[in-house]
Every structure is written in structure tokens, then in C-alpha cells.
Write an enzyme that holds these catalytic residues in place. Structure first.
Site, mmCIF file in Angstrom:
data_model
loop_
_atom_site.group_PDB
_atom_site.id
_atom_site.type_symbol
_atom_site.label_atom_id
_atom_site.label_comp_id
_atom_site.label_asym_id
_atom_site.label_seq_id
_atom_site.Cartn_x
_atom_site.Cartn_y
_atom_site.Cartn_z
ATOM 1 N N CYS A 71 18.055 -8.872 74.084
ATOM 2 C CA CYS A 71 16.778 -9.529 74.402
ATOM 3 C C CYS A 71 16.448 -9.376 75.889
ATOM 4 C CB CYS A 71 16.871 -11.011 74.031
ATOM 5 S SG CYS A 71 15.320 -11.890 74.299
ATOM 6 N N CYS A 75 17.296 -16.182 79.484
ATOM 7 C CA CYS A 75 17.681 -17.566 79.198
ATOM 8 C C CYS A 75 19.183 -17.724 79.486
ATOM 9 C CB CYS A 75 17.368 -17.925 77.750
ATOM 10 S SG CYS A 75 15.671 -17.499 77.277
ATOM 11 N N CYS A 78 22.068 -18.128 76.668
ATOM 12 C CA CYS A 78 21.979 -17.409 75.391
ATOM 13 C C CYS A 78 22.874 -16.175 75.317
ATOM 14 C CB CYS A 78 20.521 -17.019 75.141
ATOM 15 S SG CYS A 78 20.284 -16.252 73.521
ATOM 16 N N CYS A 115 15.073 -20.223 58.122
ATOM 17 C CA CYS A 115 14.520 -19.921 59.448
ATOM 18 C C CYS A 115 15.036 -18.560 59.914
ATOM 19 C CB CYS A 115 14.945 -21.018 60.415
ATOM 20 S SG CYS A 115 14.343 -20.740 62.074
ATOM 21 N N CYS A 146 10.363 -20.581 58.172
ATOM 22 C CA CYS A 146 10.235 -20.791 59.617
ATOM 23 C C CYS A 146 10.630 -19.481 60.280
ATOM 24 C CB CYS A 146 11.184 -21.915 60.054
ATOM 25 S SG CYS A 146 11.174 -22.217 61.830
ATOM 26 N N CYS A 206 7.778 -26.377 65.320
ATOM 27 C CA CYS A 206 9.176 -26.794 65.472
ATOM 28 C C CYS A 206 9.506 -26.561 66.943
ATOM 29 C CB CYS A 206 10.077 -25.962 64.565
ATOM 30 S SG CYS A 206 11.840 -26.262 64.836
ATOM 31 N N ARG A 279 16.025 -32.809 64.224
ATOM 32 C CA ARG A 279 17.135 -32.026 63.671
ATOM 33 C C ARG A 279 18.323 -31.977 64.632
ATOM 34 N NH1 ARG A 279 14.868 -27.424 62.950
ATOM 35 N NH2 ARG A 279 13.997 -28.202 61.023
HETATM 36 N N1 SAM Z 1 14.133 -15.517 70.914
HETATM 37 C C1 SAM Z 1 13.420 -16.617 70.419
HETATM 38 C C2 SAM Z 1 13.036 -17.591 71.494
HETATM 39 O O1 SAM Z 1 13.842 -17.900 72.356
HETATM 40 O O2 SAM Z 1 11.915 -18.067 71.460
HETATM 41 C C3 SAM Z 1 14.097 -17.339 69.296
HETATM 42 C C4 SAM Z 1 15.569 -17.500 69.206
HETATM 43 S S1 SAM Z 1 16.320 -18.603 70.354
HETATM 44 C C5 SAM Z 1 17.992 -18.318 69.949
HETATM 45 C C6 SAM Z 1 15.909 -20.215 69.763
HETATM 46 C C7 SAM Z 1 16.451 -21.381 70.527
HETATM 47 O O3 SAM Z 1 17.840 -21.536 70.276
HETATM 48 C C8 SAM Z 1 16.379 -21.368 72.031
HETATM 49 O O4 SAM Z 1 15.118 -21.702 72.516
HETATM 50 C C9 SAM Z 1 17.395 -22.405 72.415
HETATM 51 O O5 SAM Z 1 16.801 -23.695 72.469
HETATM 52 C C10 SAM Z 1 18.402 -22.357 71.275
HETATM 53 N N2 SAM Z 1 19.683 -21.767 71.701
HETATM 54 C C11 SAM Z 1 19.921 -20.487 72.051
HETATM 55 N N3 SAM Z 1 21.215 -20.303 72.378
HETATM 56 C C12 SAM Z 1 21.823 -21.510 72.247
HETATM 57 C C13 SAM Z 1 23.151 -21.978 72.441
HETATM 58 N N4 SAM Z 1 24.120 -21.183 72.863
HETATM 59 N N5 SAM Z 1 23.408 -23.276 72.198
HETATM 60 C C14 SAM Z 1 22.423 -24.098 71.782
HETATM 61 N N6 SAM Z 1 21.157 -23.718 71.580
HETATM 62 C C15 SAM Z 1 20.850 -22.443 71.824
HETATM 63 C C1 DTB Z 2 16.767 -24.147 67.505
HETATM 64 O O1 DTB Z 2 16.287 -25.006 68.262
HETATM 65 N N1 DTB Z 2 18.059 -24.003 67.263
HETATM 66 C C2 DTB Z 2 18.293 -22.859 66.410
HETATM 67 C C3 DTB Z 2 16.864 -22.467 65.980
HETATM 68 N N2 DTB Z 2 16.055 -23.256 66.839
HETATM 69 C C4 DTB Z 2 16.464 -21.056 65.966
HETATM 70 C C5 DTB Z 2 19.067 -21.797 67.096
HETATM 71 C C6 DTB Z 2 20.422 -22.284 67.568
HETATM 72 C C7 DTB Z 2 21.108 -21.130 68.164
HETATM 73 C C8 DTB Z 2 22.481 -21.468 68.619
HETATM 74 C C9 DTB Z 2 23.118 -20.320 69.345
HETATM 75 C C10 DTB Z 2 23.479 -19.153 68.493
HETATM 76 O O2 DTB Z 2 23.982 -19.329 67.359
HETATM 77 O O3 DTB Z 2 23.333 -18.025 68.980
HETATM 78 FE FE1 SF4 Z 3 16.036 -14.042 74.019
HETATM 79 FE FE2 SF4 Z 3 17.981 -15.820 73.661
HETATM 80 FE FE3 SF4 Z 3 15.986 -16.379 75.324
HETATM 81 FE FE4 SF4 Z 3 15.534 -16.294 72.651
HETATM 82 S S1 SF4 Z 3 16.843 -17.738 73.735
HETATM 83 S S2 SF4 Z 3 14.274 -15.401 74.280
HETATM 84 S S3 SF4 Z 3 16.965 -14.652 72.073
HETATM 85 S S4 SF4 Z 3 17.485 -14.721 75.569
#
Ligand code: SAM
Ligand code: DTB
Ligand code: SF4
Length: 344
Positions: A71, A75, A78, A115, A146, A206, A279
Site C-alpha cells: 500500500c 499509516c 499497518c 467485509c 462492507c 462504518c 464493534r
Molecule cells: N486500506 C484501507 C484504508 O485504510 O482505508 C482499508 C484497510 S485498513 C487495514 C482498515 C483499518 O484497519 C485502518 O483504518 C485501521 O483503523 C485498522 N487497522 C489497520 N492495521 C491495524 C492494526 N495493526 N491493529 C489494529 N487496527 C488496524
Molecule cells: C476496522 O476498523 N478494523 C478492521 C476493518 N475495519 C477493516 C481491520 C482490522 C485490521 C487489523 C490488522 C490486520 O489484520 O492487518
Molecule cells: Fe494502506 Fe494499511 Fe493505511 Fe489501509 S491502513 S491505507 S492498507 S497502509
């Protein structure tokens, strides 16, 4: 019932504002709620909860990463960001048939909602064509749908709506101040713009965030104020406890909130957004059964089921089924045809 509760510096009758859905919350009010004696806070949250929801029902959703890693966003929490060496292998967008087969298994394992998440800054038109087909097919299985695909234009949101999408997930992630410390490649305003395109297209929102990244309690409450003061409350509010990922910047600051802090935050979310489904999202792997029970008491009423979220772990489905059973909480897991793992 008449309980005097100190909130926002004034004595208020605990049952008089249960019906209120407000979009003018202040941080001082959120802090006053958070600082209530624990029993008063949880009692108030549970009272608000019971006015709108069955307190003994929890919604179940299942997640699938349809396009993993690589990506362009940075963030800082992530595993999927190309900016960090997290050891994750990037993949291409999955085939529709594989996505639909996974959704079918999730349905059989007891998930109400499916989702689909993609690690994109925003979807390209060609990719959106495929996601729209996936949405229509999963909807055809009789599941709620979703997706979370990053930023959307109004036209892209309209296309997803026409494909039958129920919810779009796009998180504010934290307070405005802390957001700037963890993400630089897109602004909070970019996210809020996408949320309004989603809302205008007629898709349910959401939207939530993450705790446990080294933010202050004030940032967690600032995040709830941001969410509660959106033009309309998100129908669904995911509260993620940061799931540890090696190689990302958040590792340096992460400090997992104690159980009481997690339960207090859930209770404040429930009170400030009385109609929203709250959630317990990522991070349940670190929570004891007792903490999860406390969160349900404080108004949480949805979980992700399945051994894997996107790239990190989640409690096993059978453990969740057993916990809900011991708490006398019903869910779609009760109707599941077979006790198969969601991710098998
Ligand atoms: N790429 C898309 C975005 O960020 O809009 C969707 C996927 S992203 C993984 C969705 C959400 O998952 C993020 O906004 C964040 O709040 C949560 N998330 C990502 N990595 C995480 C982690 N390691 N632990 C907890 N929540 C996480
Ligand atoms: C959200 O707030 N939590 C979910 C969903 N929206 C997409 C994602 C959690 C991701 C946790 C980190 C991972 O498994 O990579
Ligand atoms: Fe990309 Fe992860 Fe950020 Fe979603 S949360 S935009 S997958 S870096």
C-alpha cells in the site's frame, strides 16, 4: 429510574437524555463521562444500550483481505504499508470466485456481514469494476456487504451503492492531533470527504479508529468526539486495539491500554453514539473473556469472527461461540450450520 450523574460539570438526571442523538459533543463532556465512577458510567452506558438494542445480542462480521500489502499510504500502525519492512508479501486482487467461496464459508460459520478490504490509496476504475461484481455476488448469498478500499470519489461511491453495497469502512483512526503523528500521506480531511461521498451515495458508514498506539486518553476521547460530531453518526463504529505488527513506527510508542480504560472508552462511545453498533474489532486476541464481557456490558454489540482479521490474528471462532454462550448472548453463530473455521 432516576440516577443523578455528574457529567460535563453539572448534575444531570441519568435517564433524561437517553433518547438524545447529538452532534455537538465537546471534549469536556466526553472527559466528564469517561471520569465518572466506573459503576455509574457502565450503568449509564447499559441503560442507553437497552433503550435501543437487545442487550443479549451481538452481531457477527467476517473480514477478508482481497488485496494485501504494497500500500502506498504510510499509516504507522499497518503491516500493509509499502513504507515499512513488515515481512508481508504483497498480493494481487483476488478472483471473484475465491472471494465468493470464502464469503459462503463465512456465512456457514455464522457471519452476518462480509467485509472485503483492499490495501489501496484509492481504487482504480478497473479494480472497482471487479469489486462491484464481488459485492453483488456476496449480497446474492444473503449477507450484508462492507468494503474498505481507501479514498472514493462521489461517482465511485455511487457505483458501489448501485452494486448493492451496504457499508463502507473508512476510519478516522485517532484524534486530529494524533492522526498527524501516525499518517502523513493522506489527511484527516481527505477521510472526512470520502465519508461524506459514501453518505451522499446512500451507503451506511462504518467508521472508528485504533487505540494502543501510544496516544493519550485525550486522543481516544478526541476520536470519539470526531465520530460523534460527524453530520450523522456512523451506523457502525469499530474500536480497534492495535494488533502488534513488527517493523512499523508505532512499535516505538505502543502501550496497550489497561482493561478499565478499554471498557470506559467503549461505554463513552455507546453513550455518545446511542444508535450506532459498536464493534470490538482488532485486538480481541489480547482481551480476556472478562474484559470482553465488560465491553458487552458497556454497550459493544458486534465482533469480527474468524481466526484471521486481514493480516493479524483474531480469537478462534469456537472460543467466541463458547464465550457468547457462557454470557447468554445470542448471535448468528447460534444458527451456523457447522462449526467450521471462517478462514478454512
Ligand atoms: N486500506 C484501507 C484504508 O485504510 O482505508 C482499508 C484497510 S485498513 C487495514 C482498515 C483499518 O484497519 C485502518 O483504518 C485501521 O483503523 C485498522 N487497522 C489497520 N492495521 C491495524 C492494526 N495493526 N491493529 C489494529 N487496527 C488496524
Ligand atoms: C476496522 O476498523 N478494523 C478492521 C476493518 N475495519 C477493516 C481491520 C482490522 C485490521 C487489523 C490488522 C490486520 O489484520 O492487518
Ligand atoms: Fe494502506 Fe494499511 Fe493505511 Fe489501509 S491502513 S491505507 S492498507 S497502509
Amino acid at each position: 429510574m432516576s440516577v443523578l450523574i455528574e457529567a460535563a460539570g453539572e448534575k444531570r438526571n441519568g435517564d433524561c437524555d437517553i433518547e438524545a442523538v447529538r452532534n455537538d459533543w465537546t471534549r469536556a463532556e466526553a472527559e466528564a463521562l469517561y471520569d465518572l465512577p466506573f459503576s455509574d458510567l457502565v450503568f449509564r452506558a447499559q441503560t442507553v444500550h437497552r433503550a435501543r438494542f437487545d442487550p443479549n445480542y451481538v452481531e457477527t462480521a467476517s473480514l477478508l483481505s482481497i488485496k494485501t500489502g504494497g500500500c502506498p499510504e504510510d499509516c504507522g500502525y499497518c503491516s500493509q504499508s509499502a513504507h515499512y519492512d513488515t515481512g508481508l508479501k504483497a498480493t494481487r486482487l483476488m478472483d471473484k470466485a475465491d472471494v465468493v467461496a470464502t464469503a459462503q464459508r463465512a456465512k456457514e460459520a455464522g457471519a452476518e456481514r462480509f467485509c472485503m478490504a483492499a490495501a489501496w490509496r484509492n481504487p482504480k476504475e478497473r479494480d472497482l469494476d471487479q469489486v462491484c461484481e464481488m459485492v453483488s455476488a456476496v449480497k446474492g448469498l444473503g449477507m450484508e456487504t462492507c468494503v474498505t478500499l481507501g479514498m472514493l470519489t462521489p461517482a465511485q461511491a455511487a457505483r458501489l451503492h448501485d452494486a448493492g453495497l451496504d457499508f463502507y469502512n473508512h476510519n478516522v483512526d485517532s484524534s486530529a492531533e494524533f492522526y498527524e503523528q501516525i499518517i502523513t500521506t493522506r489527511t484527516l480531511q481527505d477521510r472526512i470527504d470520502t465519508l461524506s461521498h459514501v453518505r451522499e451515495a446512500g451507503i451506511k458508514v462504518c467508521c472508528g479508529g485504533i487505540i494502543g498506539m501510544g496516544e493519550r486518553v485525550a486522543d481516544r476521547l478526541g476520536m470519539l468526539v470526531l465520530l460523534a460530531n460527524l453530520p450523522a453518526h456512523p451506523e457502525s463504529v469499530p474500536i480497534n486495539l492495535w494488533n502488534e505488527v513488527k517493523g512499523v513506527p508505532v512499535n516505538a510508542t505502543a502501550e496497550r491500554p489497561d482493561s478499565i480504560a478499554v471498557a470506559r472508552l467503549v461505554a463513552v462511545a455507546r453513550i455518545m453514539m446511542p444508535q450506532s453498533v459498536v464493534r470490538l474489532s482488532a485486538g480481541r486476541q489480547y482481551m480476556t473473556d472478562e474484559l470482553q464481557a465488560l465491553c458487552f456490558l458497556a454497550g459493544a454489540n458486534s465482533i469480527f469472527i474468524g481466526d484471521v482479521l486481514l493480516t493479524t490474528r483474531n480469537p478462534q471462532r469456537d472460543r467466541d461461540a463458547d464465550l457468547l454462550d457462557r454470557l447468554g448472548i445470542s448471535s448468528n453463530l447460534d444458527q451456523a450450520k457447522q462449526a467450521v473455521p471462517v478462514d478454512s
